[in-house]
Design a protein around this motif. Structure first.
Motif, PDB file in Angstrom:
ATOM      1  N   PHE A  34       0.834  -1.191   0.000  1.00 55.45           N
ATOM      2  CA  PHE A  34       0.000   0.000   0.000  1.00 55.45           C
ATOM      3  C   PHE A  34       0.873   1.246   0.000  1.00 55.45           C
ATOM      4  O   PHE A  34       1.944   1.266   0.595  1.00 55.45           O
ATOM      5  N   ILE A  93       4.642   7.036   2.458  1.00 58.05           N
ATOM      6  CA  ILE A  93       4.959   5.829   3.226  1.00 58.05           C
ATOM      7  C   ILE A  93       4.318   4.628   2.537  1.00 58.05           C
ATOM      8  O   ILE A  93       3.163   4.697   2.111  1.00 58.05           O
ATOM      9  N   ARG A  97       1.784  -6.018   3.259  1.00 59.20           N
ATOM     10  CA  ARG A  97       0.825  -6.860   3.996  1.00 59.20           C
ATOM     11  C   ARG A  97       1.358  -8.272   4.116  1.00 59.20           C
ATOM     12  O   ARG A  97       1.750  -8.887   3.133  1.00 59.20           O
ATOM     13  N   HIS A 101      -1.178 -13.362   8.108  1.00 62.03           N
ATOM     14  CA  HIS A 101      -1.764 -12.829   9.333  1.00 62.03           C
ATOM     15  C   HIS A 101      -2.475 -11.492   9.167  1.00 62.03           C
ATOM     16  O   HIS A 101      -2.972 -10.945  10.122  1.00 62.03           O
ATOM     17  N   ASN A 102      -2.494 -10.981   7.960  1.00 60.31           N
ATOM     18  CA  ASN A 102      -3.214  -9.731   7.699  1.00 60.31           C
ATOM     19  C   ASN A 102      -2.585  -8.512   8.350  1.00 60.31           C
ATOM     20  O   ASN A 102      -3.149  -7.431   8.325  1.00 60.31           O
ATOM     21  N   GLU A 103      -1.399  -8.669   8.950  1.00 64.95           N
ATOM     22  CA  GLU A 103      -0.752  -7.497   9.524  1.00 64.95           C
ATOM     23  C   GLU A 103      -0.100  -6.682   8.403  1.00 64.95           C
ATOM     24  O   GLU A 103       0.269  -7.218   7.365  1.00 64.95           O
ATOM     25  N   GLN A 104       0.026  -5.397   8.654  1.00 67.32           N
ATOM     26  CA  GLN A 104       0.715  -4.514   7.721  1.00 67.32           C
ATOM     27  C   GLN A 104       1.903  -3.896   8.430  1.00 67.32           C
ATOM     28  O   GLN A 104       1.778  -3.444   9.570  1.00 67.32           O
ATOM     29  N   PHE A 105       3.018  -3.839   7.727  1.00 68.00           N
ATOM     30  CA  PHE A 105       4.225  -3.246   8.295  1.00 68.00           C
ATOM     31  C   PHE A 105       4.686  -2.109   7.390  1.00 68.00           C
ATOM     32  O   PHE A 105       4.728  -2.254   6.167  1.00 68.00           O
ATOM     33  N   PHE A 106       5.003  -0.997   8.017  1.00 68.59           N
ATOM     34  CA  PHE A 106       5.333   0.200   7.264  1.00 68.59           C
ATOM     35  C   PHE A 106       6.828   0.323   6.997  1.00 68.59           C
ATOM     36  O   PHE A 106       7.663  -0.081   7.815  1.00 68.59           O
ATOM     37  N   GLY A 107       7.137   0.892   5.838  1.00 69.20           N
ATOM     38  CA  GLY A 107       8.502   1.310   5.570  1.00 69.20           C
ATOM     39  C   GLY A 107       8.791   2.586   6.332  1.00 69.20           C
ATOM     40  O   GLY A 107       7.875   3.191   6.920  1.00 69.20           O
ATOM     41  N   PRO A 108      10.039   3.034   6.322  1.00 66.00           N
ATOM     42  CA  PRO A 108      10.427   4.228   7.084  1.00 66.00           C
ATOM     43  C   PRO A 108       9.961   5.542   6.475  1.00 66.00           C
ATOM     44  O   PRO A 108      10.082   6.585   7.100  1.00 66.00           O
ATOM     45  N   GLY A 109       9.427   5.498   5.261  1.00 62.62           N
ATOM     46  CA  GLY A 109       8.906   6.719   4.654  1.00 62.62           C
ATOM     47  C   GLY A 109       9.925   7.446   3.792  1.00 62.62           C
ATOM     48  O   GLY A 109      11.140   7.293   3.949  1.00 62.62           O
TER      49      GLY A 109
ATOM     50  N   HIS B  32      -6.102  -2.636  13.986  1.00 64.23           N
ATOM     51  CA  HIS B  32      -4.648  -2.610  14.049  1.00 64.23           C
ATOM     52  C   HIS B  32      -4.231  -1.323  14.760  1.00 64.23           C
ATOM     53  O   HIS B  32      -4.756  -0.262  14.446  1.00 64.23           O
ATOM     54  N   TYR B  34      -1.056   1.317  15.849  1.00 62.64           N
ATOM     55  CA  TYR B  34       0.294   1.752  15.503  1.00 62.64           C
ATOM     56  C   TYR B  34       0.665   2.960  16.350  1.00 62.64           C
ATOM     57  O   TYR B  34      -0.201   3.724  16.780  1.00 62.64           O
ATOM     58  N   ALA B  41       8.012   6.638  10.412  1.00 53.84           N
ATOM     59  CA  ALA B  41       6.846   5.889   9.957  1.00 53.84           C
ATOM     60  C   ALA B  41       6.161   5.213  11.149  1.00 53.84           C
ATOM     61  O   ALA B  41       6.767   5.023  12.197  1.00 53.84           O
ATOM     62  N   PRO B  42       4.905   4.856  10.993  1.00 53.17           N
ATOM     63  CA  PRO B  42       4.204   4.160  12.080  1.00 53.17           C
ATOM     64  C   PRO B  42       4.815   2.796  12.378  1.00 53.17           C
ATOM     65  O   PRO B  42       5.251   2.097  11.472  1.00 53.17           O
ATOM     66  N   ILE B  47      -2.481  -6.382  16.508  1.00 60.03           N
ATOM     67  CA  ILE B  47      -3.672  -6.576  15.691  1.00 60.03           C
ATOM     68  C   ILE B  47      -4.674  -7.396  16.484  1.00 60.03           C
ATOM     69  O   ILE B  47      -4.297  -8.327  17.199  1.00 60.03           O
TER      70      ILE B  47
END
Lengths: 115, 110
Positions: A34, A93, A97, A101-109, B32, B34, B41-42, B47
């Motif tokens: 995303f 950012i 996904r 587990h449907n979790e989302q993890f963000f990059g540092p932007g 979720h 954060y 970033a977040p 979850i």
């Protein structure tokens, strides 16, 4: 685990040029990534959903010809801001996904400044 | 539609507790949480996938009330490192993307 990287961390460019931002999932595969943009002291606004091997899905009001998204592999999505203008300056950012587990993890932007 | 977070901002002294609420007008599949620090970033906290589920890590925990379409994040014995903006992201059936609330700015003072 679940590390997402973005490159570059920041970029300054002249109006009218194009800028490419990369988002990589380093230790897992992500069929879905995303792209968000965030203005100071505001929430995360979803721009588009990047789908591996197919076209991205853009949110209403986001110009697909201006914000080109490519998700060529299970670990890499790119966002290209074409013909950038000062109003495109923002914090971009990505998130990846974790399918199981449907979790989302963000990059540092990536902080984009268009002069 | 964006979930509603409350309060918008809160200031705590170290050691105090706080509760942040997230409420949705649409049926929730997942919630979720954060935390985002300035210029970064977040960072994923946790979850919640099932109604009635509660989770915790260290002194941060959360609950999910599926019927009321809301979730709460509990911070106990707050530390300076807890300062930041907390976002809830709601997941809905049939949509892979999360919808984020407007955020709650938390400041922990010595």
């Amino acid at each position: 685990g679940a590390v997402v990287s973005q490159h570059p961390s920041w970029v300054i460019c002249k109006s009218g040029t194009s800028v490419k931002i990369e988002c990589r999932s380093l230790d897992f595969q992500a069929t879905t990534m995303f792209w968000y943009r965030q203005f100071p002291k505001q929430s995360l606004m979803l721009m588009a959903t990047s789908n591996e091997g197919s076209k991205a899905t853009y949110e209403q009001g986001v110009e697909k010809d201006k914000f080109l998204i490519n998700h060529a592999s299970l670990t890499l999505s790119t966002l290209t801001v074409t013909s950038a203008h000062p109003e495109d300056s923002s914090f971009y950012i990505c998130s990846a996904r974790l399918d199981t587990h449907n979790e989302q993890f963000f990059g540092p932007g990536t902080r984009l400044t268009v002069l | 539609q964006q979930p509603v977070q409350s309060p918008q901002a809160v200031i705590l002294r170290e050691g105090e507790d706080a509760v942040i609420n997230c409420s949705s007008s649409k049926a929730l599949y997942s919630v979720h949480w954060y935390r985002q620090k300035h210029g970064e970033a977040p960072v994923f906290l946790m979850i919640l996938l099932k109604g009635g589920e509660q989770k915790g890590h260290d002194k941060i925990s959360a609950s999910f009330n599926e019927k009321k379409q809301q979730s709460s994040l509990y911070l106990t014995a707050s530390q300076l490192s807890y300062s930041g903006t907390y976002f809830c992201g709601t997941g809905h059936t049939g949509r892979r993307a999360l919808t984020f609330g407007s955020g709650t700015r938390l400041q922990v003072q010595p």
